[in-house]
Scaffold this motif. Structure first.
Motif, PDB file in Angstrom:
ATOM      1  N   LEU A 155     -12.418 -42.998 -59.361  1.00  0.00           N
ATOM      2  CA  LEU A 155     -12.612 -43.257 -57.696  1.00  0.00           C
ATOM      3  C   LEU A 155     -13.092 -42.295 -57.081  1.00  0.00           C
ATOM      4  O   LEU A 155     -14.094 -42.378 -56.144  1.00  0.00           O
ATOM      5  CB  LEU A 155     -11.169 -43.471 -57.365  1.00  0.00           C
ATOM      6  CG  LEU A 155     -10.434 -44.872 -57.430  1.00  0.00           C
ATOM      7  CD1 LEU A 155      -9.082 -44.829 -56.981  1.00  0.00           C
ATOM      8  CD2 LEU A 155     -11.376 -46.087 -56.868  1.00  0.00           C
ATOM      9  N   GLU A 156     -13.109 -41.016 -57.685  1.00  0.00           N
ATOM     10  CA  GLU A 156     -13.523 -39.726 -57.036  1.00  0.00           C
ATOM     11  C   GLU A 156     -15.205 -39.994 -56.696  1.00  0.00           C
ATOM     12  O   GLU A 156     -15.739 -39.312 -55.783  1.00  0.00           O
ATOM     13  CB  GLU A 156     -13.404 -38.409 -57.895  1.00  0.00           C
ATOM     14  CG  GLU A 156     -12.070 -37.908 -57.666  1.00  0.00           C
ATOM     15  CD  GLU A 156     -11.726 -36.802 -58.658  1.00  0.00           C
ATOM     16  OE1 GLU A 156     -12.490 -36.093 -59.245  1.00  0.00           O
ATOM     17  OE2 GLU A 156     -10.504 -36.271 -58.456  1.00  0.00           O
ATOM     18  N   GLY A 157     -15.983 -40.703 -57.901  1.00  0.00           N
ATOM     19  CA  GLY A 157     -17.284 -40.761 -57.738  1.00  0.00           C
ATOM     20  C   GLY A 157     -17.847 -41.991 -56.967  1.00  0.00           C
ATOM     21  O   GLY A 157     -19.024 -42.031 -56.886  1.00  0.00           O
ATOM     22  N   GLN A 158     -16.855 -42.647 -56.503  1.00  0.00           N
ATOM     23  CA  GLN A 158     -17.267 -43.961 -55.577  1.00  0.00           C
ATOM     24  C   GLN A 158     -16.881 -43.798 -54.351  1.00  0.00           C
ATOM     25  O   GLN A 158     -15.754 -43.697 -53.682  1.00  0.00           O
ATOM     26  CB  GLN A 158     -16.455 -45.066 -56.006  1.00  0.00           C
ATOM     27  CG  GLN A 158     -16.707 -45.361 -57.512  1.00  0.00           C
ATOM     28  CD  GLN A 158     -15.703 -46.668 -57.912  1.00  0.00           C
ATOM     29  OE1 GLN A 158     -15.019 -47.115 -57.378  1.00  0.00           O
ATOM     30  NE2 GLN A 158     -15.952 -46.912 -59.152  1.00  0.00           N
ATOM     31  N   ARG A 159     -17.966 -43.717 -53.420  1.00  0.00           N
ATOM     32  CA  ARG A 159     -18.030 -43.438 -52.029  1.00  0.00           C
ATOM     33  C   ARG A 159     -17.270 -44.604 -51.347  1.00  0.00           C
ATOM     34  O   ARG A 159     -16.339 -44.299 -50.364  1.00  0.00           O
ATOM     35  CB  ARG A 159     -19.221 -43.289 -51.346  1.00  0.00           C
ATOM     36  CG  ARG A 159     -19.752 -41.826 -51.671  1.00  0.00           C
ATOM     37  CD  ARG A 159     -19.184 -41.086 -50.517  1.00  0.00           C
ATOM     38  NE  ARG A 159     -19.751 -39.756 -50.274  1.00  0.00           N
ATOM     39  CZ  ARG A 159     -19.107 -38.562 -50.193  1.00  0.00           C
ATOM     40  NH1 ARG A 159     -17.730 -38.579 -50.131  1.00  0.00           N
ATOM     41  NH2 ARG A 159     -19.691 -37.418 -49.922  1.00  0.00           N
ATOM     42  N   GLU A 160     -17.301 -45.602 -51.558  1.00  0.00           N
ATOM     43  CA  GLU A 160     -17.060 -47.006 -50.927  1.00  0.00           C
ATOM     44  C   GLU A 160     -15.728 -47.475 -51.261  1.00  0.00           C
ATOM     45  O   GLU A 160     -14.896 -48.141 -50.481  1.00  0.00           O
ATOM     46  CB  GLU A 160     -17.964 -47.875 -50.940  1.00  0.00           C
ATOM     47  CG  GLU A 160     -18.152 -48.755 -52.114  1.00  0.00           C
ATOM     48  CD  GLU A 160     -19.224 -47.908 -53.294  1.00  0.00           C
ATOM     49  OE1 GLU A 160     -19.241 -48.464 -54.412  1.00  0.00           O
ATOM     50  OE2 GLU A 160     -19.754 -47.138 -52.889  1.00  0.00           O
ATOM     51  N   HIS A 161     -15.251 -47.076 -52.428  1.00  0.00           N
ATOM     52  CA  HIS A 161     -13.731 -47.466 -52.928  1.00  0.00           C
ATOM     53  C   HIS A 161     -12.848 -46.166 -52.938  1.00  0.00           C
ATOM     54  O   HIS A 161     -13.348 -45.305 -53.782  1.00  0.00           O
ATOM     55  CB  HIS A 161     -13.915 -48.039 -53.964  1.00  0.00           C
ATOM     56  CG  HIS A 161     -14.502 -49.300 -53.974  1.00  0.00           C
ATOM     57  ND1 HIS A 161     -14.159 -50.499 -53.491  1.00  0.00           N
ATOM     58  CD2 HIS A 161     -15.693 -49.526 -54.756  1.00  0.00           C
ATOM     59  CE1 HIS A 161     -15.274 -51.581 -53.392  1.00  0.00           C
ATOM     60  NE2 HIS A 161     -16.091 -51.044 -54.232  1.00  0.00           N
ATOM     61  N   HIS A 162     -11.866 -46.208 -52.246  1.00  0.00           N
ATOM     62  CA  HIS A 162     -10.848 -45.035 -52.414  1.00  0.00           C
ATOM     63  C   HIS A 162      -9.580 -45.650 -53.023  1.00  0.00           C
ATOM     64  O   HIS A 162      -8.499 -44.805 -53.026  1.00  0.00           O
ATOM     65  CB  HIS A 162     -10.646 -44.326 -51.089  1.00  0.00           C
ATOM     66  CG  HIS A 162     -10.501 -45.106 -49.810  1.00  0.00           C
ATOM     67  ND1 HIS A 162     -11.285 -45.813 -48.891  1.00  0.00           N
ATOM     68  CD2 HIS A 162      -8.975 -45.728 -49.414  1.00  0.00           C
ATOM     69  CE1 HIS A 162     -10.718 -46.373 -48.298  1.00  0.00           C
ATOM     70  NE2 HIS A 162      -9.518 -46.524 -48.441  1.00  0.00           N
ATOM     71  N   THR A 163      -9.337 -46.778 -53.317  1.00  0.00           N
ATOM     72  CA  THR A 163      -8.129 -47.468 -53.699  1.00  0.00           C
ATOM     73  C   THR A 163      -8.305 -48.224 -54.903  1.00  0.00           C
ATOM     74  O   THR A 163      -9.524 -48.995 -55.098  1.00  0.00           O
ATOM     75  CB  THR A 163      -7.395 -48.082 -52.720  1.00  0.00           C
ATOM     76  OG1 THR A 163      -7.098 -47.112 -51.577  1.00  0.00           O
ATOM     77  CG2 THR A 163      -6.039 -48.531 -53.259  1.00  0.00           C
ATOM     78  N   ALA A 164      -7.616 -48.084 -56.126  1.00  0.00           N
ATOM     79  CA  ALA A 164      -7.667 -49.110 -57.239  1.00  0.00           C
ATOM     80  C   ALA A 164      -6.480 -49.245 -57.729  1.00  0.00           C
ATOM     81  O   ALA A 164      -5.466 -48.379 -57.679  1.00  0.00           O
ATOM     82  CB  ALA A 164      -8.628 -48.509 -58.230  1.00  0.00           C
ATOM     83  N   MET A 165      -6.148 -50.279 -58.468  1.00  0.00           N
ATOM     84  CA  MET A 165      -4.817 -50.717 -59.154  1.00  0.00           C
ATOM     85  C   MET A 165      -5.064 -51.080 -60.450  1.00  0.00           C
ATOM     86  O   MET A 165      -6.261 -51.960 -60.581  1.00  0.00           O
ATOM     87  CB  MET A 165      -3.987 -51.872 -58.306  1.00  0.00           C
ATOM     88  CG  MET A 165      -2.625 -51.793 -58.755  1.00  0.00           C
ATOM     89  SD  MET A 165      -1.316 -52.877 -57.635  1.00  0.00           S
ATOM     90  CE  MET A 165      -1.047 -54.165 -58.676  1.00  0.00           C
ATOM     91  N   HIS A 166      -4.377 -50.942 -61.288  1.00  0.00           N
ATOM     92  CA  HIS A 166      -4.346 -51.432 -62.700  1.00  0.00           C
ATOM     93  C   HIS A 166      -3.124 -51.724 -63.176  1.00  0.00           C
ATOM     94  O   HIS A 166      -2.092 -51.086 -63.066  1.00  0.00           O
ATOM     95  CB  HIS A 166      -5.138 -50.071 -63.617  1.00  0.00           C
ATOM     96  CG  HIS A 166      -5.148 -50.366 -65.301  1.00  0.00           C
ATOM     97  ND1 HIS A 166      -6.031 -51.341 -65.549  1.00  0.00           N
ATOM     98  CD2 HIS A 166      -4.363 -50.067 -66.147  1.00  0.00           C
ATOM     99  CE1 HIS A 166      -6.032 -51.393 -67.053  1.00  0.00           C
ATOM    100  NE2 HIS A 166      -4.911 -50.541 -67.337  1.00  0.00           N
ATOM    101  N   CYS A 167      -3.090 -52.868 -64.093  1.00  0.00           N
ATOM    102  CA  CYS A 167      -1.696 -53.230 -64.812  1.00  0.00           C
ATOM    103  C   CYS A 167      -1.784 -52.829 -66.238  1.00  0.00           C
ATOM    104  O   CYS A 167      -2.748 -53.297 -66.901  1.00  0.00           O
ATOM    105  CB  CYS A 167      -1.426 -54.730 -64.615  1.00  0.00           C
ATOM    106  SG  CYS A 167      -1.121 -55.306 -63.041  1.00  0.00           S
TER     107      CYS A 167
END
Length: 169
Positions: A155-167
């Motif tokens: 996520l650190e390298g992505q300016r537009e996304h600051h949240t992610a979820m994984h199962c």
């Protein structure tokens, strides 16, 4: 002198949230309980970016207080892992519940940033990564921590996304 839990050895003195040692002990205990009871849990990493030039001593404490308010359940934990990262343990929670908590955290951070920007012309950027799993014998607890850490770095390298979820399972 009256003993204060808020100043005891299992709290981070700067932010008031739990410290890494206490978090790891409780998370490990909950991991094994969830394995026995076949319940799911989530591990979240929150990485707020407070620039070192900001001279507001209680900023991180105020920021984390907002995050704690978003969690609502007293059984869930918030802890400081190191100078820049916080961990949140959400217990006996499913995917939908995790998504709801993430949305509440994001809303609290948005509200905090709007208020902070009005006063200081600055904001706190962040990454928030979550991994949800049902602990099992063949799933190593360290893998959960590695997966959420890896997701945070992505996520650190992505300016537009600051949240992610994984199962995991």
């Amino acid at each position: 002198m009256i003993y204060s839990f808020s100043n005891s050895g299992f709290r981070d003195p700067e932010t008031g949230v739990y410290n890494q040692t206490y978090f790891m002990e409780v998370f490990n205990r909950e991991w094994h309980r969830h394995m026995r009871e076949r319940q799911t849990l989530a591990l979240l990493y929150l990485c707020p970016h407070v620039h070192e030039t900001v001279k507001q001593p209680h900023l991180l404490e105020l920021f984390m207080k907002q995050v704690q308010e978003a969690i609502l359940r007293t059984t869930d934990l918030v802890a400081r892992l190191n100078q820049d990262n916080f961990a949140l343990g959400l217990f006996n929670i499913d995917r939908e519940g995790t998504e709801i908590v993430i949305a509440r955290i994001e809303q609290k951070i948005t509200d905090f940033n709007q208020d902070y920007q009005r006063k200081h012309n600055n904001r706190i950027d962040y990454e928030l990564a979550a991994c949800l799993c049902q602990p099992e014998d063949d799933l190593n607890i360290e893998n959960l921590f590695e997966d959420v850490r890896s997701l945070t770095h992505t996520l650190e390298g992505q300016r537009e996304h600051h949240t992610a979820m994984h199962c995991l399972n």
